[in-house]
Scaffold this active site. Structure first.
Site, PDB file in Angstrom:
ATOM      1  N   ARG A   8      75.052 -72.995  -0.785  1.00 29.02           N
ATOM      2  CA  ARG A   8      74.178 -73.176   0.381  1.00 29.02           C
ATOM      3  C   ARG A   8      74.655 -72.349   1.572  1.00 29.02           C
ATOM      4  O   ARG A   8      73.872 -71.969   2.429  1.00 29.02           O
ATOM      5  CB  ARG A   8      74.071 -74.650   0.762  1.00 29.02           C
ATOM      6  CG  ARG A   8      75.378 -75.285   1.177  1.00 29.02           C
ATOM      7  CD  ARG A   8      75.217 -76.742   1.621  1.00 29.02           C
ATOM      8  NE  ARG A   8      76.525 -77.381   1.705  1.00 29.02           N
ATOM      9  CZ  ARG A   8      76.763 -78.515   2.342  1.00 29.02           C
ATOM     10  NH1 ARG A   8      75.786 -79.160   2.938  1.00 29.02           N
ATOM     11  NH2 ARG A   8      77.973 -79.036   2.363  1.00 29.02           N
ATOM     12  N   SER A  35      72.232 -80.930   5.979  1.00 25.07           N
ATOM     13  CA  SER A  35      72.742 -80.864   4.625  1.00 25.07           C
ATOM     14  C   SER A  35      72.410 -79.525   3.958  1.00 25.07           C
ATOM     15  O   SER A  35      73.217 -78.970   3.211  1.00 25.07           O
ATOM     16  CB  SER A  35      72.150 -82.037   3.846  1.00 25.07           C
ATOM     17  OG  SER A  35      72.493 -81.967   2.504  1.00 25.07           O
ATOM     18  N   GLU A  56      57.769 -84.206   2.120  1.00 22.05           N
ATOM     19  CA  GLU A  56      57.865 -82.995   1.310  1.00 22.05           C
ATOM     20  C   GLU A  56      56.502 -82.395   0.987  1.00 22.05           C
ATOM     21  O   GLU A  56      56.345 -81.167   0.933  1.00 22.05           O
ATOM     22  CB  GLU A  56      58.640 -83.287   0.013  1.00 22.05           C
ATOM     23  CG  GLU A  56      60.132 -83.593   0.244  1.00 22.05           C
ATOM     24  CD  GLU A  56      60.410 -84.995   0.768  1.00 22.05           C
ATOM     25  OE1 GLU A  56      59.468 -85.827   0.772  1.00 22.05           O
ATOM     26  OE2 GLU A  56      61.553 -85.283   1.169  1.00 22.05           O
ATOM     27  N   PHE A  81      63.031 -84.009  -4.764  1.00 20.73           N
ATOM     28  CA  PHE A  81      61.924 -84.551  -3.981  1.00 20.73           C
ATOM     29  C   PHE A  81      60.908 -83.446  -3.727  1.00 20.73           C
ATOM     30  O   PHE A  81      59.709 -83.688  -3.622  1.00 20.73           O
ATOM     31  CB  PHE A  81      62.448 -85.160  -2.684  1.00 20.73           C
ATOM     32  CG  PHE A  81      63.600 -86.105  -2.935  1.00 20.73           C
ATOM     33  CD1 PHE A  81      63.542 -86.989  -3.998  1.00 20.73           C
ATOM     34  CD2 PHE A  81      64.733 -86.097  -2.148  1.00 20.73           C
ATOM     35  CE1 PHE A  81      64.604 -87.850  -4.272  1.00 20.73           C
ATOM     36  CE2 PHE A  81      65.794 -86.959  -2.418  1.00 20.73           C
ATOM     37  CZ  PHE A  81      65.734 -87.827  -3.472  1.00 20.73           C
TER      38      PHE A  81
HETATM   39  C1  LIG Z   1      61.833 -88.274  -0.598  1.00 20.29           C
HETATM   40  C2  LIG Z   1      63.158 -88.111   0.053  1.00 20.29           C
HETATM   41  N1  LIG Z   1      63.341 -87.100   0.923  1.00 20.29           N
HETATM   42  C3  LIG Z   1      64.551 -86.921   1.490  1.00 20.29           C
HETATM   43  C4  LIG Z   1      65.591 -87.759   1.215  1.00 20.29           C
HETATM   44  C5  LIG Z   1      66.966 -87.528   1.848  1.00 20.29           C
HETATM   45  N2  LIG Z   1      67.256 -88.570   2.853  1.00 20.29           N
HETATM   46  C6  LIG Z   1      67.983 -89.663   2.538  1.00 20.29           C
HETATM   47  S1  LIG Z   1      68.087 -90.755   3.803  1.00 20.29           S
HETATM   48  C7  LIG Z   1      67.189 -89.755   4.826  1.00 20.29           C
HETATM   49  C8  LIG Z   1      66.889 -90.191   6.221  1.00 20.29           C
HETATM   50  C9  LIG Z   1      66.290 -91.558   6.267  1.00 20.29           C
HETATM   51  O1  LIG Z   1      66.076 -91.995   7.564  1.00 20.29           O
HETATM   52  P1  LIG Z   1      65.570 -93.467   7.810  1.00 20.29           P
HETATM   53  O2  LIG Z   1      64.400 -93.756   6.952  1.00 20.29           O
HETATM   54  O3  LIG Z   1      65.355 -93.635   9.263  1.00 20.29           O
HETATM   55  O4  LIG Z   1      66.763 -94.351   7.253  1.00 20.29           O
HETATM   56  P2  LIG Z   1      67.944 -95.117   8.023  1.00 20.29           P
HETATM   57  O5  LIG Z   1      67.968 -94.673   9.439  1.00 20.29           O
HETATM   58  O6  LIG Z   1      67.609 -96.558   7.919  1.00 20.29           O
HETATM   59  O7  LIG Z   1      69.203 -94.776   7.303  1.00 20.29           O
HETATM   60  C10 LIG Z   1      66.807 -88.587   4.147  1.00 20.29           C
HETATM   61  C11 LIG Z   1      66.004 -87.507   4.736  1.00 20.29           C
HETATM   62  C12 LIG Z   1      65.352 -88.792   0.290  1.00 20.29           C
HETATM   63  N3  LIG Z   1      66.317 -89.651  -0.073  1.00 20.29           N
HETATM   64  N4  LIG Z   1      64.127 -88.961  -0.262  1.00 20.29           N
END
Ligand SMILES: Cc1ncc(C[n+]2csc(CCOP(=O)(O)OP(=O)(O)O)c2C)c(N)n1
Ligand SMILES: [Mg+2]
Lengths: 315, 274
Positions: A8, A35, A56, A81
């Site tokens: 990356r 990331s 996405e 995703f």
């Molecule tokens: C479909 C999908 N896209 C991206 C991700 C990567 N990802 C994991 S957690 C996250 C952020 C989530 O934020 P939020 O819903 O506010 O969760 P919290 O603050 O409660 O941790 C992302 C982008 C994923 N797990 N699934």
């Protein structure tokens, strides 16, 4: 020990270099800019970076619109995703419409590591390979990644580029030319052909060295472009060695192994073994532990080669 | 009605214990998601210890209430609550993310008792919750279906497709819990793709909305009760929370969304959670 670098990082460096030269290059991410290291592009060119959020499907559709508007968008998200969820957007808005969108699938293969099954992309190449007009590129390391990003930018049409997160050994050379669709022969051999893609080039090089010690002359083809695949190189090598092993950090269904099997069975039947993950989901684990668990290792390539050649395996 | 003194004391201890598990588990793994786990601690503790009709000795019992962690990355809090509730041994928590364990980074519905579905690809949980809600109605069952969603996760279109389904079928047995901690992976939600006027959004989609402080156990408890009382419509509990709640250096920042504390940081965190 070879130098290590995260693919990356090579991706991000190349993107910024291209961005400096070409102001039509725009970058999108789906809330994984930290990331995926696209935040480095964002810091350098804030106007040409768009965080579309955890969306996405929206991301790919938006990228298609940007291509319609004349830009060259690189749409980034975690590989699973992106390719799973936004498959239909890629099919209709990108490929069927023949839009010049670069799809970048991150956290590739075992580099999703401890995130586990949901995040381990082991089917993305298969999905992307099935899309008409999609070119599929799987570089071996950060150095080759930089060349692939450049080639992707200059290529007219949809591209899927697979990018790993964690550091892996640098095994390719800066001066080696990179041409989309052209295999690179790393070793000349007579008894068996090993065809690798992505980071499996490293283990394949080790396997070839070990086989040489055992008196087996293995030819090594590195296929960074899984589609369109370099038929001529595969046919020529298989005609010589009659035995082929494919090695990929991906399911053996639909990826490199399948692509090579298609070429061989139609043009140059040969004995074939596919090494990859076997119709299964991943688990959580450190990258090295996963490579061990899936046996994506040189010793497996070596034993498979001996088995295929009908050698009795000592050791 | 507020919890009795004893009950309050119980939850005070329980949530502290769970927060300690969260930081220890992520430290053990060297990865994982403490921020969104710490923000959801009260919400999940009160849900499982006060409202969910489940039996840890018979996790697959047909008429049980279901819970779907749509924000699947918050396994540290989910596994901790399940273990404290007796679904599996508390000791097992320290196998979090181990290659030879079953407590994977994201929940695996097949292998972990108390986990009703695999998740980790954001946006999918509410549809599944609706599926259970629809069949409960069809079967004449009183079982309820809960789903926890992140505020960033609300950016996934599927959440809103599902929200329309819940309302269309008057799924009053479905309850969505939004962990509204204002932060996602990269940044504050409002800096990425805002979800302002969230109450109005859900109401416009035909939902009953309860807005609470998600760290106030009495408010959380009352919200679940109100959801049960609400007939003819699904209920969304919009819980204002603090990402990283309880560990000062993790609070209100995206830095600790997906990062584990090192040994030194763990020690500091455990002191704060003593
Ligand atoms: C479909 C999908 N896209 C991206 C991700 C990567 N990802 C994991 S957690 C996250 C952020 C989530 O934020 P939020 O819903 O506010 O969760 P919290 O603050 O409660 O941790 C992302 C982008 C994923 N797990 N699934
Ligand atoms: Mg959040």
């Amino acid at each position: 020990m070879a130098n290590q670098e995260a693919p990356r990082k090579g991706f991000a460096d190349a993107l910024i270099r291209l961005g400096e030269k070409h102001d039509n290059l725009v970058v999108l991410d789906a809330d994984c800019a930290k990331s995926n290291m696209t935040n480095l592009y964002k810091n350098r060119f804030p106007d040409r970076f768009f965080n579309i959020g955890i969306s996405e499907c929206d991301l790919v559709g938006t990228a298609a619109g940007m291509a319609v508007a004349g830009k060259v968008p690189f749409a980034n998200a975690y590989a699973n995703f992106l390719t799973g969820r936004a498959f239909d957007q890629m099919r209709i808005s990108v490929c069927y419409s023949n839009n010049n969108v670069k799809i970048v699938g991150h956290n590739a293969g075992t580099s999703a590591a401890q995130e586990g099954a949901t995040h381990l992309p082991l089917e993305d190449i298969s999905l992307m390979r099935s899309l008409p007009r999609m070119t599929v590129i799987v570089p071996a390391d950060a150095v080759e990644m930089e060349k692939a990003v450049e080639a992707a930018y200059y290529h007219e049409g949809p591209i899927y580029l697979r990018v790993g997160k964690l550091p892996v050994p640098i095994v390719t050379k800066k001066e080696e030319p990179f041409k989309i669709g052209k295999a690179i022969k790393y070793r000349e051999g007579a008894d068996i052909t090993i065809i690798s893609t992505g980071i499996m080039l490293d283990e394949s090089l080790k396997a070839v060295a070990e086989l040489e010690k055992q008196g087996v002359s293995a030819e090594l083809l590195h296929i960074h472009t899984i589609k369109p695949i370099d038929k001529e190189a595969i046919i020529a090598s298989a005609a010589k060695t009659k035995h082929v092993i494919t090695v990929e950090e991906h399911s053996i269904i639909g990826g490199l192994g399948s692509a090579v099997a298609e070429v061989l069975s139609e043009h140059q039947p040969a004995k074939l073994r596919r090494i990859g993950t076997n119709d299964r989901f991943g688990v959580s684990g450190k990258m090295d532990e996963l490579l061990d668990l899936f046996e994506l290792r040189a010793h497996r390539i070596v034993s498979t080669a001996n088995e295929l050649l009908g050698h009795r395996v000592t050791s | 009605m507020d919890f009795s003194k004893e009950k309050s004391e119980f939850y005070n201890n329980l949530t502290k214990t769970i927060r300690r598990h969260i930081v220890k588990m992520t430290n053990h793994a060297g990865s994982g998601h403490p921020g969104g786990s710490l923000s959801a601690t009260e919400l999940l503790s009160v849900l499982f210890f006060e409202h969910m009709n489940v039996d840890s000795n018979n996790p697959d019992w047909q008429d049980r209430d279901c819970f779907f962690l749509s924000k699947g990355h918050c396994t540290p809090v989910f596994y901790s609550v399940l273990a404290e509730k007796g679904f599996f041994p508390v000791d097992e928590l320290m196998t979090f993310r181990d290659v030879d364990g079953r407590l994977h980074g994201h929940p695996c519905g097949e292998h972990i008792p108390g986990v009703d579905i695999s998740s980790g690809s954001l946006g999918q949980g509410l549809s599944v919750a609706n599926g259970v809600g629809l069949i409960a109605k069809l079967d004449g069952s009183n079982r309820r279906s809960y789903c926890m969603i992140g505020d960033g996760e609300l950016q996934e279109g599927q959440v809103w497709e599902a929200a329309m389904t819940s309302a269309q079928y008057n799924l009053d047995n479905v309850c969505a819990i939004i962990d509204w901690n204002k932060i996602q992976l990269d940044d504050f939600v409002e800096n990425v793709k805002g979800v302002k006027n969230l109450g109005d959004k859900f109401r416009a989609f035909g939902w009953h909305v309860v807005e609470i402080d998600g760290h106030d156990i009495n408010a959380v408890n009352e919200a679940y009760k109100e959801a049960k009382r609400t007939k003819g419509r699904p209920t969304a509990i919009l819980a204002h929370t603090v990402k990283g709640k309880g560990v000062s250096f993790m609070e209100d920042t995206h830095d600790w969304h997906g990062m584990a504390p090192n040994d030194e940081q763990l020690e500091t965190a455990l002191k704060e959670l003593a």
